[in-house]
Enzyme design. Sequence first.
Site, PDB file in Angstrom:
ATOM      1  N   ARG A  21      -4.396  -0.319 -65.779  1.00 30.90           N
ATOM      2  CA  ARG A  21      -3.095  -1.010 -65.661  1.00 30.90           C
ATOM      3  C   ARG A  21      -2.392  -1.128 -67.011  1.00 30.90           C
ATOM      4  NH1 ARG A  21      -1.278  -6.922 -64.766  1.00 30.90           N
ATOM      5  NH2 ARG A  21       0.511  -6.756 -63.362  1.00 30.90           N
TER       6      ARG A  21
ATOM      7  N   ILE B   2       6.239  -5.541 -63.331  1.00 32.40           N
ATOM      8  CA  ILE B   2       5.107  -4.933 -62.635  1.00 32.40           C
ATOM      9  C   ILE B   2       4.517  -6.090 -61.817  1.00 32.40           C
ATOM     10  CG2 ILE B   2       3.571  -5.344 -64.632  1.00 32.40           C
ATOM     11  CD1 ILE B   2       1.952  -2.884 -63.867  1.00 32.40           C
ATOM     12  N   SER B   3       4.311  -5.879 -60.523  1.00 30.62           N
ATOM     13  CA  SER B   3       3.845  -6.976 -59.669  1.00 30.62           C
ATOM     14  C   SER B   3       2.469  -7.459 -60.112  1.00 30.62           C
ATOM     15  CB  SER B   3       3.747  -6.521 -58.212  1.00 30.62           C
ATOM     16  OG  SER B   3       4.993  -6.072 -57.739  1.00 30.62           O
ATOM     17  N   GLN B   4       2.178  -8.707 -59.769  1.00 32.45           N
ATOM     18  CA  GLN B   4       0.859  -9.290 -60.021  1.00 32.45           C
ATOM     19  C   GLN B   4      -0.196  -8.460 -59.262  1.00 32.45           C
ATOM     20  OE1 GLN B   4       0.834 -13.390 -58.824  1.00 32.45           O
ATOM     21  NE2 GLN B   4      -1.384 -13.571 -59.000  1.00 32.45           N
TER      22      GLN B   4
END
Length: 218
Positions: A40, A66-68
Amino acid sequence: MRPIEDTYRHKGLRNKLVDTIREKGITDQKVLQAISGIPRHFFLDSAFDELAYEDRAFPIGEEQTISQPYTVAYQSQLLEVKPFEKILEVGTGSAYQACVLATMGAQVFTIERQRKLFDNNKQFQHLQKYPSIKFFYGDGYEGLPTFAPFDKVIITAAAPTIPSKLIDQLKTGGMMVIPLGAGEVQQMMRITKLENGTVQEEVFDHFSFVPMVVGKKN
Ligand code: SAH
């Protein structure tokens, strides 16, 4: 600058992140495996090198995030991804969610409305490892009629209403996972398209996404 090295330290942090997500209730092994395999930190500026493995959303520019990881895992689990399924994603952003779905075996068609974010992904070397993702610059409300029908649709921005053109582009029996709501907080929904053209709606937890905006941005 993006980091390019994936060290044992990163892998260790990733394993801890997977533990956290599992403890929060994610059980789909394919989802957990994908998250444990994808660096990530590559999807963020090197300033986030270690933070990247906290279960949090982070800025990616253009006021987007960026999403959790938990949210990515939650939506991916609801999609019940099977190998070779055609999945339409609205809101490419960092492309992390697209890579999770590709790692789970899907053929991913992902749309981003912001030219800058779309262009950033063209320069992003790591994405060459994912030939099963196709990137599009466009308005997700329109979908991709040329490539329809899709087995699944995933919306990764807050939609005020269910985009009807995207229901049209779903196969019968296909599912859409969508954070629905116009306010700060949205309700995660799973919409299944039935034989007779109607839809079945299932309601899940609350999340907070950036808004799904109409039209492209240059
Ligand atoms: N899936 C992304 C999350 C990005 S946040 C990730 O894994 O990083 C949501 C993204 O949706 C933003 O990049 C935003 O620009 C994009 N977006 C918002 N409205 C859109 C629309 N109508 N069509 C396509 N993308 C849209």
